[in-house]
Motif scaffolding. Structure first.
Motif, PDB file in Angstrom:
ATOM      1  N   THR A 152       0.550  -1.092  -0.003  1.00 15.71           N
ATOM      2  CA  THR A 152      -0.040  -0.052   0.054  1.00 15.71           C
ATOM      3  C   THR A 152       0.875   1.361  -0.036  1.00 15.71           C
ATOM      4  O   THR A 152       2.047   1.048   0.234  1.00 15.71           O
ATOM      5  CB  THR A 152      -0.960  -0.011   1.199  1.00 15.71           C
ATOM      6  OG1 THR A 152      -0.259  -0.494   2.352  1.00 15.71           O
ATOM      7  CG2 THR A 152      -1.646  -1.027   1.158  1.00 15.71           C
ATOM      8  N   PRO A 153       0.170   2.677  -0.372  1.00 11.34           N
ATOM      9  CA  PRO A 153       1.139   3.533  -0.353  1.00 11.34           C
ATOM     10  C   PRO A 153       2.099   3.869   0.929  1.00 11.34           C
ATOM     11  O   PRO A 153       1.541   3.616   2.121  1.00 11.34           O
ATOM     12  CB  PRO A 153       0.274   4.843  -0.616  1.00 11.34           C
ATOM     13  CG  PRO A 153      -0.921   3.918  -1.273  1.00 11.34           C
ATOM     14  CD  PRO A 153      -0.943   2.543  -0.648  1.00 11.34           C
ATOM     15  N   ALA A 154       3.401   4.539   0.489  1.00 13.34           N
ATOM     16  CA  ALA A 154       4.407   4.507   1.620  1.00 13.34           C
ATOM     17  C   ALA A 154       3.873   5.348   2.826  1.00 13.34           C
ATOM     18  O   ALA A 154       4.049   5.424   3.986  1.00 13.34           O
ATOM     19  CB  ALA A 154       5.737   4.954   1.072  1.00 13.34           C
ATOM     20  N   ALA A 160       0.619   4.317   9.591  1.00 14.24           N
ATOM     21  CA  ALA A 160       0.431   3.447  10.457  1.00 14.24           C
ATOM     22  C   ALA A 160       1.332   3.185  11.576  1.00 14.24           C
ATOM     23  O   ALA A 160       1.139   2.765  12.791  1.00 14.24           O
ATOM     24  CB  ALA A 160      -0.230   1.995   9.467  1.00 14.24           C
ATOM     25  N   LEU A 161       2.765   2.958  10.998  1.00 14.41           N
ATOM     26  CA  LEU A 161       3.776   2.946  11.814  1.00 14.41           C
ATOM     27  C   LEU A 161       3.788   3.706  12.973  1.00 14.41           C
ATOM     28  O   LEU A 161       3.989   3.452  14.360  1.00 14.41           O
ATOM     29  CB  LEU A 161       5.304   2.837  11.202  1.00 14.41           C
ATOM     30  CG  LEU A 161       5.263   1.780  10.019  1.00 14.41           C
ATOM     31  CD1 LEU A 161       6.700   1.985   9.467  1.00 14.41           C
ATOM     32  CD2 LEU A 161       5.058   0.396  10.511  1.00 14.41           C
ATOM     33  N   ARG A 162       3.567   5.080  12.625  1.00 14.50           N
ATOM     34  CA  ARG A 162       3.534   6.405  13.613  1.00 14.50           C
ATOM     35  C   ARG A 162       2.445   5.955  14.494  1.00 14.50           C
ATOM     36  O   ARG A 162       2.732   6.090  15.968  1.00 14.50           O
ATOM     37  CB  ARG A 162       3.502   7.579  13.131  1.00 14.50           C
ATOM     38  CG  ARG A 162       4.612   7.832  12.259  1.00 14.50           C
ATOM     39  CD  ARG A 162       4.716   9.593  11.848  1.00 14.50           C
ATOM     40  NE  ARG A 162       3.547  10.034  11.446  1.00 14.50           N
ATOM     41  CZ  ARG A 162       3.235  10.094  10.285  1.00 14.50           C
ATOM     42  NH1 ARG A 162       3.791   9.721   9.221  1.00 14.50           N
ATOM     43  NH2 ARG A 162       1.834  10.451  10.150  1.00 14.50           N
ATOM     44  N   ALA A 163       1.433   5.608  14.286  1.00 18.77           N
ATOM     45  CA  ALA A 163       0.195   5.363  15.062  1.00 18.77           C
ATOM     46  C   ALA A 163       0.504   4.464  16.152  1.00 18.77           C
ATOM     47  O   ALA A 163       0.045   4.382  17.295  1.00 18.77           O
ATOM     48  CB  ALA A 163      -1.035   5.173  14.298  1.00 18.77           C
ATOM     49  N   GLY A 164       0.973   3.165  15.374  1.00 13.99           N
ATOM     50  CA  GLY A 164       1.317   1.986  16.471  1.00 13.99           C
ATOM     51  C   GLY A 164       2.203   2.494  17.610  1.00 13.99           C
ATOM     52  O   GLY A 164       2.087   2.037  18.748  1.00 13.99           O
ATOM     53  N   ARG A 165       3.349   3.172  17.077  1.00 13.79           N
ATOM     54  CA  ARG A 165       4.418   3.744  18.112  1.00 13.79           C
ATOM     55  C   ARG A 165       3.689   4.631  19.134  1.00 13.79           C
ATOM     56  O   ARG A 165       3.722   4.364  20.541  1.00 13.79           O
ATOM     57  CB  ARG A 165       5.243   4.429  17.610  1.00 13.79           C
ATOM     58  CG  ARG A 165       6.328   5.046  18.499  1.00 13.79           C
ATOM     59  CD  ARG A 165       7.237   3.844  19.423  1.00 13.79           C
ATOM     60  NE  ARG A 165       7.841   2.916  18.587  1.00 13.79           N
ATOM     61  CZ  ARG A 165       7.373   1.769  18.700  1.00 13.79           C
ATOM     62  NH1 ARG A 165       6.557   1.137  19.467  1.00 13.79           N
ATOM     63  NH2 ARG A 165       8.320   0.721  17.853  1.00 13.79           N
TER      64      ARG A 165
END
Length: 313
Positions: A152-154, A160-165
């Protein structure tokens, strides 16, 4: 790192997958074609796939409660993919339908040695955006483990990575497909980076021919911020580098491979399901290896993914 199971989860913890869904169009041929060559294929099959969808199905079949965030087209392939996820008990509230783009497809050739070549057309997967991630933050917050890939787009993956952290979730990134190093600010957001040897070589620029080579690549990735690195090596097993710097090679179970499609996705879904249920990393890796080894003895992507009953039986 041990992750507690979700409270009241009879089948284990919660996993949210942000990623791609494709319809796989699979041809079996004696060998992979050379450039400009036309080969006569032996068989054709159509099956649900896409790294995000595969990993979601694997996690669901192997004990987790799973939510899927992604986008399909408003077409027959999209309807079939949605129905397939729902049949697995996967929460599809975060699965949008595009009004303009067709469902993603993957064109796959599998040869007699069970190796494959894949061409992907993203289609509706390209409509997953940072706004998509923001709209479904409650689903991310409810998960024990988040899984992302690169189909999916970068900017959506980064969101998503930022939200997870920010939410304190355990973040798993499967950097596939990978053709170059990741942006410098991505790896510090990742708890478990899980590339295969080809992807790890692309991320680091280091050749990987042996487990020792994989360890060197894993250390380079850890030096750039990834907490734990697992490099899958196909029939040669898995090289795991933990956050404390300890490295371990896990040999793969010996099996007769029929089709390696989705073996890596099965590993990641199984590993994440076990982590979400509270298993330690060693147990999660061994469980995921068993699941992936069984998957390669069967054809197809999602059709090859085993169930918990098959592994526990």
């Amino acid at each position: 790192m041990t992750v507690p199971a979700a409270a009241g989860a009879p089948g284990g913890g919660r996993v949210t997958v942000i990623g791609s869904l494709n319809m796989d169009l699979v041809v079996r041929a004696p060998r992979l074609p050379k450039p400009g060559e036309t080969l006569a294929g032996r068989t054709f099959a159509q099956a649900a796939g896409g790294k995000g969808g595969n990993q979601a199905v694997a996690a669901a079949r192997l004990g987790a409660r799973v939510a899927m965030i992604g986008c399909v087209g408003a077409d027959a392939h999209g309807d079939a993919l949605r129905a397939g996820l729902e049949a697995e008990g996967i929460d599809c509230a975060g699965l949008a339908s595009s009004a303009s783009a067709p469902t993603g497809v993957a064109l796959i050739v599998v040869d007699d040695a069970s190796q494959n070549a894949i061409v992907i057309v993203a289609g509706s997967n390209g409509e997953v955006t940072p706004d998509t991630i923001a709209r479904h933050e409650a689903t991310l917050a409810a998960a024990d483990v988040l899984i992302c890939q690169l189909e999916t787009p970068a900017d959506a993956v980064h969101a998503a990575l930022r939200a997870g952290r920010r939410l304190g979730r355990t973040v798993v990134l499967n950097p596939a497909p990978a053709v170059a190093p990741l942006p410098a600010d991505w790896l510090p957001l990742v708890d478990y980076l899980i590339p295969n040897e080809v992807e790890a070589a692309a991320l680091t620029g280091l050749p990987i021919d042996t487990p020792a080579d994989a360890q060197a690549a894993a250390r380079a990735l850890q030096a750039n911020g990834a907490r734990n690195v697992l490099i899958t090596l196909g029939a040669r097993g898995v090289l795991a580098l933990s956050a404390d710097g300890a490295a371990r090679h896990y040999p793969a179970p010996a099996v007769h491979a029929v089709d390696t499609t989705a073996a890596g996705d099965t590993f990641i879904g199984a590993f994440s399901a076990r982590l979400a249920a509270g298993a330690d990393v060693d147990a999660a890796i061994r469980f995921a290896q068993r699941a992936a080894s069984l998957s390669v003895t069967r054809a197809g992507a999602q059709p090859s993914i085993p169930t918990l009953a098959e592994l526990d039986g």
